[in-house]
Structure formats: structure tokens, C-alpha cells
Design a protein around this motif. Structure first.
Motif, PDB file in Angstrom:
ATOM      1  N   GLU A 134      -6.941  19.078 -22.718  1.00 50.92           N
ATOM      2  CA  GLU A 134      -7.912  18.958 -21.624  1.00 50.92           C
ATOM      3  C   GLU A 134      -9.171  18.210 -22.069  1.00 50.92           C
ATOM      4  O   GLU A 134      -9.785  17.490 -21.295  1.00 50.92           O
ATOM      5  N   GLN A 166      -9.259  16.035 -24.703  1.00 51.33           N
ATOM      6  CA  GLN A 166      -8.945  14.726 -25.267  1.00 51.33           C
ATOM      7  C   GLN A 166      -9.274  13.600 -24.295  1.00 51.33           C
ATOM      8  O   GLN A 166      -9.740  12.542 -24.703  1.00 51.33           O
ATOM      9  N   PHE A 167      -9.035  13.821 -23.004  1.00 50.52           N
ATOM     10  CA  PHE A 167      -9.356  12.801 -22.009  1.00 50.52           C
ATOM     11  C   PHE A 167     -10.842  12.455 -22.056  1.00 50.52           C
ATOM     12  O   PHE A 167     -11.213  11.278 -22.018  1.00 50.52           O
ATOM     13  N   GLN A 168     -11.691  13.453 -22.164  1.00 49.27           N
ATOM     14  CA  GLN A 168     -13.137  13.217 -22.225  1.00 49.27           C
ATOM     15  C   GLN A 168     -13.517  12.487 -23.499  1.00 49.27           C
ATOM     16  O   GLN A 168     -14.383  11.604 -23.478  1.00 49.27           O
ATOM     17  N   ARG A 220     -12.374   8.855 -23.110  1.00 51.91           N
ATOM     18  CA  ARG A 220     -13.204   8.158 -22.129  1.00 51.91           C
ATOM     19  C   ARG A 220     -14.570   7.833 -22.714  1.00 51.91           C
ATOM     20  O   ARG A 220     -15.062   6.710 -22.567  1.00 51.91           O
TER      21      ARG A 220
END
Length: 60
Positions: free
Chosen positions: A33, A35-37, A40
Motif C-alpha cells: 500500500e 510502495q505506490f506513494q 510516485r
């Protein structure tokens, strides 16, 4: 001339930094959850850096 070379080097740098970020996430065991942040944030900051260097080289 520098701008033309930069266009080819920038995607390579993005790929390398994404690979390093992936290794960091695996080593630190960052949850999927988050890792996307992380990706980005890294990509946005690196894109800003690359654009500013490109503009500096073109207009300097």
C-alpha cells in the motif's frame, strides 16, 4: 546538442532510479500500500529535477 542527448539519458535515469526504489522497498519490507506513494514521490521529484536540469542546459 546537449538537449538531444539529455532526451535519451533521462528515461535511462528514470529506469535506474525505479529499479533502486524497488530494491529499497524490498529491503525495507515496505507494505504494498505504501510502495505506490514511494514510487510516485521518487518519480515526481526526479522528473522535476530532470526538467530543471534540461531547462538550465537549454537556456544557459
Amino acid at each position: 546538442m546537449t538537449g538531444n542527448i539529455f532526451v535519451f539519458v533521462a528515461p535511462v535515469l528514470l529506469f535506474i532510479f525505479n529499479s533502486l526504489t524497488d530494491r529499497l522497498c524490498a529491503q525495507r519490507e515496505i507494505p504494498a500500500e505504501k510502495q505506490f506513494q514511494v514510487f510516485r514521490t521518487v518519480n515526481i521529484l526526479l522528473t522535476i529535477l530532470l526538467i530543471s536540469v534540461y531547462i538550465e542546459n537549454v537556456f544557459a
